[in-house]
Every structure is written in structure tokens, then in C-alpha cells.
Design a protein around this motif. Structure first.
Motif, PDB file in Angstrom:
ATOM      1  N   MET A  66      33.238  33.610   7.317  1.00  0.00           N
ATOM      2  CA  MET A  66      33.549  32.359   7.998  1.00  0.00           C
ATOM      3  C   MET A  66      32.252  31.663   8.404  1.00  0.00           C
ATOM      4  O   MET A  66      31.234  32.328   8.625  1.00  0.00           O
ATOM      5  CB  MET A  66      34.412  32.647   9.216  1.00  0.00           C
ATOM      6  CG  MET A  66      35.722  33.326   8.878  1.00  0.00           C
ATOM      7  SD  MET A  66      36.824  32.301   7.895  1.00  0.00           S
ATOM      8  CE  MET A  66      37.351  31.133   9.152  1.00  0.00           C
ATOM      9  N   PRO A  67      32.257  30.323   8.533  1.00  0.00           N
ATOM     10  CA  PRO A  67      33.380  29.440   8.235  1.00  0.00           C
ATOM     11  C   PRO A  67      33.526  29.203   6.731  1.00  0.00           C
ATOM     12  O   PRO A  67      32.618  29.497   5.955  1.00  0.00           O
ATOM     13  CB  PRO A  67      32.986  28.142   8.951  1.00  0.00           C
ATOM     14  CG  PRO A  67      31.482  28.145   8.880  1.00  0.00           C
ATOM     15  CD  PRO A  67      31.071  29.583   9.030  1.00  0.00           C
ATOM     16  N   GLY A  68      34.667  28.685   6.340  1.00  0.00           N
ATOM     17  CA  GLY A  68      34.877  28.266   4.969  1.00  0.00           C
ATOM     18  C   GLY A  68      35.523  29.284   4.062  1.00  0.00           C
ATOM     19  O   GLY A  68      35.751  28.997   2.885  1.00  0.00           O
ATOM     20  N   TYR A  69      35.815  30.486   4.571  1.00  0.00           N
ATOM     21  CA  TYR A  69      36.499  31.508   3.751  1.00  0.00           C
ATOM     22  C   TYR A  69      35.737  31.772   2.456  1.00  0.00           C
ATOM     23  O   TYR A  69      36.293  31.797   1.367  1.00  0.00           O
ATOM     24  CB  TYR A  69      37.946  31.089   3.464  1.00  0.00           C
ATOM     25  CG  TYR A  69      38.752  30.917   4.729  1.00  0.00           C
ATOM     26  CD1 TYR A  69      39.381  32.002   5.326  1.00  0.00           C
ATOM     27  CD2 TYR A  69      38.853  29.678   5.362  1.00  0.00           C
ATOM     28  CE1 TYR A  69      40.100  31.859   6.510  1.00  0.00           C
ATOM     29  CE2 TYR A  69      39.571  29.521   6.545  1.00  0.00           C
ATOM     30  CZ  TYR A  69      40.188  30.619   7.105  1.00  0.00           C
ATOM     31  OH  TYR A  69      40.890  30.471   8.285  1.00  0.00           O
ATOM     32  N   ARG A  70      34.440  32.004   2.594  1.00  0.00           N
ATOM     33  CA  ARG A  70      33.579  32.238   1.438  1.00  0.00           C
ATOM     34  C   ARG A  70      33.647  33.707   1.026  1.00  0.00           C
ATOM     35  O   ARG A  70      33.424  34.595   1.850  1.00  0.00           O
ATOM     36  CB  ARG A  70      32.135  31.860   1.780  1.00  0.00           C
ATOM     37  CG  ARG A  70      31.922  30.371   2.103  1.00  0.00           C
ATOM     38  CD  ARG A  70      30.623  30.174   2.867  1.00  0.00           C
ATOM     39  NE  ARG A  70      30.704  30.740   4.206  1.00  0.00           N
ATOM     40  CZ  ARG A  70      29.650  31.123   4.926  1.00  0.00           C
ATOM     41  NH1 ARG A  70      28.433  31.024   4.401  1.00  0.00           N
ATOM     42  NH2 ARG A  70      29.809  31.617   6.141  1.00  0.00           N
ATOM     43  N   ILE A  71      33.935  33.958  -0.239  1.00  0.00           N
ATOM     44  CA  ILE A  71      33.996  35.328  -0.745  1.00  0.00           C
ATOM     45  C   ILE A  71      32.577  35.767  -1.074  1.00  0.00           C
ATOM     46  O   ILE A  71      31.920  35.162  -1.930  1.00  0.00           O
ATOM     47  CB  ILE A  71      34.883  35.419  -1.997  1.00  0.00           C
ATOM     48  CG1 ILE A  71      36.229  34.729  -1.777  1.00  0.00           C
ATOM     49  CG2 ILE A  71      35.090  36.877  -2.395  1.00  0.00           C
ATOM     50  CD1 ILE A  71      37.050  34.590  -3.047  1.00  0.00           C
ATOM     51  N   VAL A  72      32.092  36.829  -0.402  1.00  0.00           N
ATOM     52  CA  VAL A  72      30.707  37.237  -0.611  1.00  0.00           C
ATOM     53  C   VAL A  72      30.647  38.670  -1.139  1.00  0.00           C
ATOM     54  O   VAL A  72      31.224  39.585  -0.550  1.00  0.00           O
ATOM     55  CB  VAL A  72      29.866  37.101   0.679  1.00  0.00           C
ATOM     56  CG1 VAL A  72      29.709  35.647   1.060  1.00  0.00           C
ATOM     57  CG2 VAL A  72      30.470  37.880   1.835  1.00  0.00           C
ATOM     58  N   PRO A  73      29.947  38.870  -2.251  1.00  0.00           N
ATOM     59  CA  PRO A  73      29.670  40.216  -2.737  1.00  0.00           C
ATOM     60  C   PRO A  73      28.516  40.817  -1.944  1.00  0.00           C
ATOM     61  O   PRO A  73      27.810  40.102  -1.216  1.00  0.00           O
ATOM     62  CB  PRO A  73      29.290  39.982  -4.199  1.00  0.00           C
ATOM     63  CG  PRO A  73      28.679  38.619  -4.201  1.00  0.00           C
ATOM     64  CD  PRO A  73      29.400  37.831  -3.137  1.00  0.00           C
ATOM     65  N   PRO A  74      28.268  42.110  -2.066  1.00  0.00           N
ATOM     66  CA  PRO A  74      27.238  42.743  -1.228  1.00  0.00           C
ATOM     67  C   PRO A  74      25.841  42.208  -1.453  1.00  0.00           C
ATOM     68  O   PRO A  74      25.042  42.163  -0.508  1.00  0.00           O
ATOM     69  CB  PRO A  74      27.352  44.232  -1.598  1.00  0.00           C
ATOM     70  CG  PRO A  74      28.129  44.286  -2.859  1.00  0.00           C
ATOM     71  CD  PRO A  74      29.011  43.095  -2.855  1.00  0.00           C
ATOM     72  N   GLU A  75      25.506  41.798  -2.690  1.00  0.00           N
ATOM     73  CA  GLU A  75      24.152  41.302  -2.915  1.00  0.00           C
ATOM     74  C   GLU A  75      23.887  40.003  -2.159  1.00  0.00           C
ATOM     75  O   GLU A  75      22.739  39.623  -1.940  1.00  0.00           O
ATOM     76  CB  GLU A  75      23.884  41.096  -4.412  1.00  0.00           C
ATOM     77  CG  GLU A  75      24.712  40.022  -5.081  1.00  0.00           C
ATOM     78  CD  GLU A  75      25.998  40.545  -5.687  1.00  0.00           C
ATOM     79  OE1 GLU A  75      26.558  39.867  -6.567  1.00  0.00           O
ATOM     80  OE2 GLU A  75      26.443  41.637  -5.267  1.00  0.00           O
ATOM     81  N   VAL A  76      24.956  39.335  -1.732  1.00  0.00           N
ATOM     82  CA  VAL A  76      24.813  38.136  -0.904  1.00  0.00           C
ATOM     83  C   VAL A  76      25.049  38.473   0.568  1.00  0.00           C
ATOM     84  O   VAL A  76      24.248  38.140   1.442  1.00  0.00           O
ATOM     85  CB  VAL A  76      25.782  37.036  -1.366  1.00  0.00           C
ATOM     86  CG1 VAL A  76      25.718  35.823  -0.432  1.00  0.00           C
ATOM     87  CG2 VAL A  76      25.473  36.617  -2.798  1.00  0.00           C
ATOM     88  N   GLY A  77      26.153  39.159   0.841  1.00  0.00           N
ATOM     89  CA  GLY A  77      26.496  39.466   2.225  1.00  0.00           C
ATOM     90  C   GLY A  77      25.446  40.278   2.950  1.00  0.00           C
ATOM     91  O   GLY A  77      25.198  40.063   4.149  1.00  0.00           O
ATOM     92  N   ASP A  78      24.798  41.198   2.239  1.00  0.00           N
ATOM     93  CA  ASP A  78      23.799  42.048   2.886  1.00  0.00           C
ATOM     94  C   ASP A  78      22.546  41.283   3.294  1.00  0.00           C
ATOM     95  O   ASP A  78      21.723  41.802   4.051  1.00  0.00           O
ATOM     96  CB  ASP A  78      23.414  43.207   1.958  1.00  0.00           C
ATOM     97  CG  ASP A  78      24.541  44.225   1.793  1.00  0.00           C
ATOM     98  OD1 ASP A  78      25.562  44.088   2.484  1.00  0.00           O
ATOM     99  OD2 ASP A  78      24.397  45.138   0.955  1.00  0.00           O
ATOM    100  N   THR A  79      22.390  40.061   2.786  1.00  0.00           N
ATOM    101  CA  THR A  79      21.224  39.249   3.146  1.00  0.00           C
ATOM    102  C   THR A  79      21.560  38.184   4.188  1.00  0.00           C
ATOM    103  O   THR A  79      20.659  37.448   4.614  1.00  0.00           O
ATOM    104  CB  THR A  79      20.651  38.550   1.900  1.00  0.00           C
ATOM    105  OG1 THR A  79      21.590  37.560   1.423  1.00  0.00           O
ATOM    106  CG2 THR A  79      20.372  39.547   0.783  1.00  0.00           C
ATOM    107  N   MET A  80      22.824  38.095   4.595  1.00  0.00           N
ATOM    108  CA  MET A  80      23.255  37.056   5.523  1.00  0.00           C
ATOM    109  C   MET A  80      23.358  37.599   6.950  1.00  0.00           C
ATOM    110  O   MET A  80      23.503  38.809   7.158  1.00  0.00           O
ATOM    111  CB  MET A  80      24.616  36.493   5.079  1.00  0.00           C
ATOM    112  CG  MET A  80      24.610  35.818   3.719  1.00  0.00           C
ATOM    113  SD  MET A  80      26.283  35.403   3.137  1.00  0.00           S
ATOM    114  CE  MET A  80      26.811  34.219   4.386  1.00  0.00           C
TER     115      MET A  80
END
Length: 361
Positions: free
Chosen positions: A325-339
């Protein structure tokens, strides 16, 4: 002089050892792999990369989040995952809503979602939407027919729920060829939330007699492998039940190679080896369910290989995806782990890691 004679002798000896006289025996080719009896050289294996996503839900907060004036912009939802989807040769998701061209959108318990969702799935790289689930009759015959029409408009193949008998005969089973490999996809649901299947339409319900006939037809057609997408199990339960295990065994006996489950809205375990894959539940792909275990799911990347002797093998790579959130963005680990994501993301990653440990022990 003596050193020169030694060098010359060495060179002549090397040449005698390394050179084959004219008319000598030809090199012997290595034997063909077991099972290969065709003429000519052995062909290389053929490979297909498959992508499976879980439940594509559309609660009203999701619809409101992508609304832009009179239209909708779903692109941010799929942006960070789209490269993985597009990298697959075939990408499949469970579309757990109905599409409408009217402006009266609704969420749970009767899902009616903007037709623009079909455009977004196409743009993200989705090739197939399976439609047999407990929400496919939420908008009656109009919902099934509009969903089929909008998917057709976007070039997305579909199966499981059918606008009419012609649609059923064309897409059940759904036959596809990619990378020189031919497969069949079948799709069934345990029910439709008590709503009758609208007259004139068809929904594939779990019925072992009918399923056996579909699978026999698929095998007789000469496909290389069969995928069954099944809407089953108990909602929010993190373990498969006995009925799921029994039906998975039935599907295996009747020639199914890959089984992909949906409906529980949480990740359930899987069973995989080189000869078959069973994923009991991938959980949510995108939804407004924010509580623990429901706020993400798995994407299943499977490499299917057809060997020269016709044998198929499969390699599964399950990858967690989370809805940010926001925006209901689907994130894989290679992206989520950097956020910079909330603690719920770390808890989700921990829960998935623990399940991975349990499955692969």
C-alpha cells in the motif's frame, strides 16, 4: 645441433600421436539418449517457462484506488511484477471476479469489476485467465459473457466458465502450443456460492466423472502435458484438507502433470518432483485482504522440459509476492526487500520462509 635434433624428434613424435592418417577410422559419435529411436541427430530438449499467479480479487477499495476520472489505471498494480510475468512463455492467473462495462461496480460478496482490468492483465503479460471459481456467477449470465468478451478483446485465453456451448466446445479443455510444446489446461470449482449456473452458460464444477472424460480427451489429443487449475479447499486454512489430497491423487492417476489450487486465499503447501507438481493454494495475487497470511501469496514459476524421448520433466520455483500500500502494488522479493515496507511485510516473508522449510525438509 643436438638440441635441434631433439626438438625435431619431439615434433615428429607429437605429430604421429595427434594426427590420423588418411583413410583412418572416423570418430565415433556418442550413443543417443535412452529411448531415442528417431532418424538423424538427437534434437535438443524443448523448454517452456510457465508462470502461475493466485487469486486476482477486486474489492471496492481496490477499484477506488485505480480510478482516474472516468477511467481506471491498473498499471501501477502490476508494474514491478510485470517483467517476471512477461519473461514467461505462458502466464496464468485465477480471475476471481466478473467484468462489466457498466458503471455499477461492486465488491464482496458479489464482484463486478471494471473491464479495464482485462487490459491491465494483458499489458502485464497474462496469457490465460481461469474463470471457474465461487464468484464466477456473481453477475449472472451477463457477468460470465462480458468477462469472456472482454478477455477475448484483449487476446487473453480463458477456460472454466463459458458464455455458451460454443465457447465450452472451443475452450474445454483449453489447448495451447508454446515453444514447440503442446499442453491442455482444465479448470474446475467446488461451487458458485449457492447461485445457480445461469441458463445458457456453462461452469465446470468438480465432478470426477466429467473430469475423467475431459482428461481422457486431452490425453487422446496427444498433448505433452496437462495442467489442472482447481478452486477447492477451506478458506483461510494453511494446510490442505483430505479432499484436496484425494482429488490431487485422482488427477494424477488420470494423467494430470501440474495441479494449481486456489480459493483458500492463503498459501498452502505443495508437492513437487521432476515428474509432477501439486500446488494446493497459491493464496492471493492481489486483494484488499490485509490480515496476516492473506496479504500476499505465491507466484509459481515452472520450467517444463520435453526431452528427445518424449519424457516431460518439471522444475518448480515458488516465489512470494506481497501487496503493498498505497495502490495495491504487487511486489516480488527483489523489489519488496529494497523498499521501506511495514512490519507486516517482514512477517509475511518469515511465514513463507517457514513454510518453505517445512515443505523441503
Amino acid at each position: 645441433m643436438r638440441a635441434r635434433r631433439i626438438c625435431l624428434l619431439t615434433a615428429l613424435t607429437f605429430a604421429a600421436v595427434c594426427c590420423t592418417p588418411a583413410g583412418g577410422p572416423a570418430p565415433v559419435a556418442p550413443p543417443p539418449p535412452a529411448g531415442w529411436s528417431g532418424p538423424g541427430p538427437v534434437p535438443p530438449p524443448r523448454r517452456m517457462r510457465l508462470f502461475f499467479g493466485g487469486d486476482v480479487m477486486q474489492h471496492m477499495p481496490q477499484v477506488d484506488a485505480v480510478r482516474r476520472g472516468d477511467g481506471f489505471d491498473y498499471e501501477p498494480v502490476f508494474r514491478t511484477l510485470a517483467p517476471r510475468i512477461r519473461a514467461a512463455d505462458l502466464a496464468v492467473v485465477n480471475l476471481e471476479t466478473t467484468l462489466t462495462r457498466r458503471s455499477r461496480y461492486t465488491g464482496y460478496p458479489l464482484f463486478r469489476s471494471p473491464a479495464a482490468l482485462a487490459d491491465a492483465l494483458r499489458d502485464a503479460g497474462v496469457d490465460v485467465a481461469v474463470l471457474a471459481n465461487n464468484h464466477c456467477c456473481d453477475n449472472g449470465a451477463e457477468g460470465i459473457r462480458t468477462s469472456v468478451e472482454e478477455l477475448d478483446r484483449c487476446g487473453i485465453r480463458h477456460t472454466g466458465a463459458f458464455a455458451d456451448s460454443a465457447d465450452y466446445n472451443k475452450n474445454n479443455p483449453l489447448y495451447l502450443t508454446h515453444c514447440g510444446i503442446r499442453l491442455a489446461i482444465v479448470n474446475y470449482t467446488y461451487g458458485t456460492n449457492g447461485m445457480p449456473v445461469p441458463e445458457g452458460t456453462v461452469v465446470n464444477l468438480i465432478d470426477t466423472v466429467r473430469m475423467a472424460a475431459d482428461l481422457a480427451a486431452a490425453r487422446a489429443s496427444g498433448v505433452d502435458f496437462i495442467v489442472a487449475c482447481v478452486h477447492w479447499g477451506d478458506e483461510y486454512q494453511r494446510r490442505e484438507n483430505a479432499a484436496q489430497r484425494s482429488l490431487a491423487a485422482f488427477l494424477r492417476r488420470h494423467g494430470t502433470d501440474v495441479v494449481v489450487g486456489s480459493h483458500p486465499h492463503v498459501i498452502q503447501p505443495w508437492v513437487a518432483d521432476s515428474s509432477h507438481v501439486v500446488l494446493y493454494s497459491l493464496g492471493n495475487f492481489v486483494s484488499n485482504q490485509r490480515r496476516r497470511y492473506c496479504d500476499g501469496g505465491l507466484m509459481a514459476e515452472i520450467e517444463a522440459v520435453r526431452h528427445p524421448d518424449g519424457r516431460m520433466t518439471y522444475a518448480l520455483d515458488p516465489v512470494p509476492v506481497w501487496v503493498a500500500m498505497p495502490g495495491y502494488r504487487i511486489v516480488p522479493p527483489e523489489v519488496g526487500d529494497t523498499m521501506a515496507l511495514p512490519a507486516a511485510y517482514s512477517l509475511f516473508r518469515k511465514d513463507v520462509a517457514e513454510m518453505l522449510d517445512q515443505v523441503y525438509k
